[in-house]
Write an enzyme that holds these catalytic residues in place. Structure first.
Site, PDB file in Angstrom:
ATOM      1  N   GLU A   1       0.831  -1.196   0.000  1.00 26.17           N
ATOM      2  CA  GLU A   1       0.000   0.000   0.000  1.00 26.17           C
ATOM      3  C   GLU A   1       0.869   1.250   0.000  1.00 26.17           C
ATOM      4  O   GLU A   1       1.955   1.274   0.579  1.00 26.17           O
ATOM      5  CB  GLU A   1      -0.931   0.005   1.217  1.00 26.17           C
ATOM      6  CG  GLU A   1      -1.970  -1.104   1.163  1.00 26.17           C
ATOM      7  CD  GLU A   1      -2.922  -1.110   2.357  1.00 26.17           C
ATOM      8  OE1 GLU A   1      -4.071  -1.528   2.172  1.00 26.17           O
ATOM      9  OE2 GLU A   1      -2.504  -0.700   3.453  1.00 26.17           O
TER      10      GLU A   1
ATOM     11  N   CYS B   1      -1.102   6.518  10.024  1.00 24.74           N
ATOM     12  CA  CYS B   1       0.126   5.927  10.550  1.00 24.74           C
ATOM     13  C   CYS B   1      -0.171   4.646  11.325  1.00 24.74           C
ATOM     14  O   CYS B   1      -1.017   4.618  12.210  1.00 24.74           O
ATOM     15  CB  CYS B   1       0.812   6.938  11.464  1.00 24.74           C
ATOM     16  SG  CYS B   1       2.333   6.344  12.189  1.00 24.74           S
TER      17      CYS B   1
END
Length: 372
Positions: free
Chosen positions: A91, A345
């Site tokens: 990703e 994150c």
């Protein structure tokens, strides 16, 4: 037969040299591919005739494909799911900013729109950080330099990428040779990214940090510290056992002496684990001899993979105030982007069942803001 990416520099250089073809043609091939993604390599104009059968038989303009694209409700974050020729997935996340909106440090911000690409360096990760979804995958494989650069090619179809941060899936410095080669490609013709707009994040691979500045001068270093005491680091970051905190700090001192650059410290805020006032004082004492920017990162939920909780806003602000007030350390709080698409994150993870997957606080979204 598995093809190599045309952006695997060492491979294509070797083939051209063996065939007596000038390597000066390589950047021209890249320029054509950048303008014509997924083109056939026999369509590249003005090459020596011997180059075409070599390129067609051994290389592809892209060995990966864009499998899916997911847009966040924030309208500025896009997650790309990239399928490799091995059928594995990685990703990458595009984060867009408009510097003309709002203020920075109390002053109007000039400029305009820009985009940062968060890029992956491995399929999975062997570091096993307990607060990170990618770690739950385990380590699958390293990406080649070409597979890393191809993420930039895919992202460039959506936005003009100005910054690249190696903060996606994987530990970049565990794939050192490919990272170095990929950055050298990105900062050369025809990509021409500035080395100062590339940031490499690491949990603290000491032996790799020691040679990073000589191999990639002016690239930014970010260290995922996450705790000011070695024992706590080891509890939440098992790989930290191999890199004692005192050795890591010694290495950062030498790195900064040689590079003359700020070091970015990433610190995820975990309720009751590393977010108390005494943790802030310990962190301040640990860092007070370095020129750093500490970026406090709210923990992103990752479902059943973790029992951690996000620190409340008051604790985050207290933590920030201590680092600033007592130790004069610039400390920011990361603005969260893409949580709803698991693009924030610590949330990047791919598995077989899910392919789609206030006050005086200085809140920062973009790496350019904390660099200034």
């Amino acid at each position: 037969m598995a093809f190599r990416s045309v952006f695997d520099l060492e491979a294509i250089k070797s083939e051209f040299e063996n065939a007596g073809i000038s390597t000066n043609f390589i950047p021209l091939i890249w320029k054509h591919v950048l303008r014509n993604p997924n083109c056939e390599l026999d369509q590249v104009p003005s090459l020596p005739s011997a180059a075409y059968p070599l390129l067609v038989s051994k290389f592809k303009s892209s060995t990966s494909t864009l499998h899916s694209v997911v847009e966040s409700i924030d309208n500025v974050t896009t997650k790309l799911l990239v399928k490799l020729q091995t059928r594995s997935f990685v990703e990458a996340v595009i984060m867009r900013y408009d510097t003309r909106l709002g203020k920075y440090a109390g002053k109007p911000r000039p400029g305009g729109q820009r985009a940062t690409l968060c890029i992956s360096s491995q399929v999975g990760c062997k570091m096993g950080c307990k607060f990170c979804a990618t770690g739950s995958m385990g380590f699958k494989s390293n990406l080649s330099a070409g597979e890393i650069v191809e993420q930039l090619i895919h992202a460039s179809c959506f936005s003009n990428i100005r910054n690249v941060v190696f903060m996606g899936m994987g530990e970049p410095l565990n794939n050192y040779a490919s990272i170095v080669q990929a950055v050298q490609i990105m900062t050369g013709f025809p990509f021409n990214l500035s080395t100062r707009k590339i940031t490499i994040s690491t949990v603290g691979i000491v032996h790799a940090i020691k040679k990073l500045h000589s191999d990639l001068p002016n690239v930014n270093l970010a260290v995922s510290l996450h705790a000011p005491i070695h024992e706590i680091r080891c509890q939440i970051m098992p790989a930290a056992r191999a890199f004692p905190l005192d050795k890591l700090m010694e290495t950062l001192q030498v790195y900064q002496k040689n590079s003359k650059q700020k070091i970015f410290i990433e610190y995820i805020m975990l309720d009751g684990v590393n977010d108390e006032e005494w943790h802030a004082h310990q962190l301040g004492k640990l860092l007070e001899t370095l020129r750093v920017v500490v970026n406090l990162i709210p923990f992103n939920p990752i479902g059943s993979l973790s029992h951690f909780r996000t620190s409340n806003e008051l604790n985050v602000l207290k933590f920030q105030k201590i680092l600033r007030g007592f130790y004069n350390i610039r400390t920011t709080v990361r603005k969260q982007m893409g949580q709803d698409i698991s693009g924030a994150c610590g949330q990047l993870v791919v598995n077989s069942s899910d392919k789609h997957s206030s006050g005086s606080s200085e809140t920062v979204a973009d790496i350019e803001d904390i660099r200034s």
